[in-house]
Design a protein around this motif. Structure first.
Motif, mmCIF file in Angstrom:
data_model
loop_
_atom_site.group_PDB
_atom_site.id
_atom_site.type_symbol
_atom_site.label_atom_id
_atom_site.label_comp_id
_atom_site.label_asym_id
_atom_site.label_seq_id
_atom_site.Cartn_x
_atom_site.Cartn_y
_atom_site.Cartn_z
ATOM 1 N N SER A 1 0.849 -1.188 0.000
ATOM 2 C CA SER A 1 0.000 0.000 0.000
ATOM 3 C C SER A 1 0.883 1.235 0.000
ATOM 4 O O SER A 1 2.078 1.159 0.315
ATOM 5 C CB SER A 1 -0.906 -0.003 1.238
ATOM 6 O OG SER A 1 -1.773 1.116 1.236
ATOM 7 N N VAL B 1 0.572 5.912 0.265
ATOM 8 C CA VAL B 1 -0.245 7.114 0.411
ATOM 9 C C VAL B 1 0.596 8.330 0.051
ATOM 10 O O VAL B 1 1.766 8.419 0.444
ATOM 11 C CB VAL B 1 -0.811 7.234 1.851
ATOM 12 C CG1 VAL B 1 0.287 7.253 2.892
ATOM 13 C CG2 VAL B 1 -1.705 8.462 1.981
ATOM 14 N N THR C 1 -4.463 7.297 -1.990
ATOM 15 C CA THR C 1 -4.034 5.989 -1.485
ATOM 16 C C THR C 1 -3.979 4.967 -2.616
ATOM 17 O O THR C 1 -4.684 5.080 -3.621
ATOM 18 C CB THR C 1 -4.967 5.476 -0.383
ATOM 19 O OG1 THR C 1 -6.303 5.416 -0.900
ATOM 20 C CG2 THR C 1 -4.934 6.387 0.835
ATOM 21 N N TYR C 2 -3.115 3.991 -2.424
ATOM 22 C CA TYR C 2 -2.898 2.936 -3.408
ATOM 23 C C TYR C 2 -2.833 1.603 -2.658
ATOM 24 O O TYR C 2 -2.284 1.535 -1.556
ATOM 25 C CB TYR C 2 -1.567 3.140 -4.139
ATOM 26 C CG TYR C 2 -1.385 4.520 -4.749
ATOM 27 C CD1 TYR C 2 -0.963 5.585 -3.961
ATOM 28 C CD2 TYR C 2 -1.607 4.747 -6.104
ATOM 29 C CE1 TYR C 2 -0.780 6.845 -4.510
ATOM 30 C CE2 TYR C 2 -1.416 6.008 -6.667
ATOM 31 C CZ TYR C 2 -1.009 7.045 -5.855
ATOM 32 O OH TYR C 2 -0.820 8.293 -6.404
ATOM 33 N N TYR C 3 -3.367 0.550 -3.281
ATOM 34 C CA TYR C 3 -3.361 -0.763 -2.640
ATOM 35 C C TYR C 3 -3.041 -1.848 -3.649
ATOM 36 O O TYR C 3 -3.508 -1.806 -4.799
ATOM 37 C CB TYR C 3 -4.719 -1.069 -2.005
ATOM 38 C CG TYR C 3 -5.078 -0.162 -0.855
ATOM 39 C CD1 TYR C 3 -5.868 0.963 -1.057
ATOM 40 C CD2 TYR C 3 -4.605 -0.422 0.425
ATOM 41 C CE1 TYR C 3 -6.189 1.802 -0.007
ATOM 42 C CE2 TYR C 3 -4.921 0.416 1.485
ATOM 43 C CZ TYR C 3 -5.722 1.524 1.253
ATOM 44 O OH TYR C 3 -6.027 2.352 2.311
ATOM 45 N N THR D 1 -5.882 -0.691 5.398
ATOM 46 C CA THR D 1 -6.116 0.736 5.226
ATOM 47 C C THR D 1 -4.871 1.500 5.622
ATOM 48 O O THR D 1 -4.344 1.313 6.730
ATOM 49 C CB THR D 1 -7.297 1.209 6.095
ATOM 50 O OG1 THR D 1 -8.470 0.449 5.774
ATOM 51 C CG2 THR D 1 -7.584 2.680 5.849
ATOM 52 N N VAL D 2 -4.405 2.365 4.730
ATOM 53 C CA VAL D 2 -3.242 3.207 5.012
ATOM 54 C C VAL D 2 -3.724 4.601 5.383
ATOM 55 O O VAL D 2 -4.716 5.107 4.821
ATOM 56 C CB VAL D 2 -2.283 3.242 3.797
ATOM 57 C CG1 VAL D 2 -2.944 3.883 2.581
ATOM 58 C CG2 VAL D 2 -0.988 3.963 4.153
ATOM 59 N N SER D 3 -3.056 5.208 6.357
ATOM 60 C CA SER D 3 -3.437 6.544 6.797
ATOM 61 C C SER D 3 -2.231 7.266 7.360
ATOM 62 O O SER D 3 -1.186 6.649 7.609
ATOM 63 C CB SER D 3 -4.547 6.464 7.858
ATOM 64 O OG SER D 3 -4.085 5.765 9.003
#
Length: 131
Positions: free
Chosen positions: A49, A51, A58-60, A69-71
């Motif tokens: 992932s 960001v 965001t990219y996955y 989930t990236v944050s």
């Protein structure tokens, strides 16, 4: 120079959750792309992932969509990877990485997935998912 320190790895049963943290220091990373990669024994390092810190894009990887989930937390200069519904195949060392050049662009998914695009790497944190 940017220093990256990961934490939050561990042993979890299949179906469980972990949250990885990556604390950045040394230079502001607000214009960087921050990536998460993983490497299982005998395999190449693989994109998970990413960001764009300032834009929030965001990219996955396909394997992470819907589960991870990236944050980011600007106040703590930290990027997170929340991992839910973990599977034994998620077992790997997870690395945080920072890409300065990508942050200036509007990077494509292919670019953020490429290991060589990243300038700085953390030391990695082990994630083990038992069946």
């Amino acid at each position: 120079q940017v220093q990256l320190v990961e934490s939050g790895g561990g042993l979890v049963q299949a179906g469980g959750s972990l949250r990885l943290s990556c604390a950045a220091s040394g230079r502001t990373v607000s214009n960087y792309v921050m990536g998460w990669f993983r490497q299982a024994p005998g395999k190449e390092r693989a994109f998970v992932s990413a960001v764009h810190w300032s834009r929030g894009t965001t990219y996955y990887a396909g394997s992470a969509k819907g589960r991870f989930t990236v944050s980011t937390d600007n106040a703590k200069n930290t990027v997170y990877l929340q991992m839910n519904s973990l599977k034994p195949e998620d077992t790997a060392v997870y690395y945080c990485a920072a890409a300065n050049g990508l942050g200036i662009l509007t990077p494509t998914t292919a670019q953020v997935m490429t290991v060589s695009q990243y300038d700085y790497w953390g030391q990695g944190t082990q994630v083990t998912v038992s069946s």
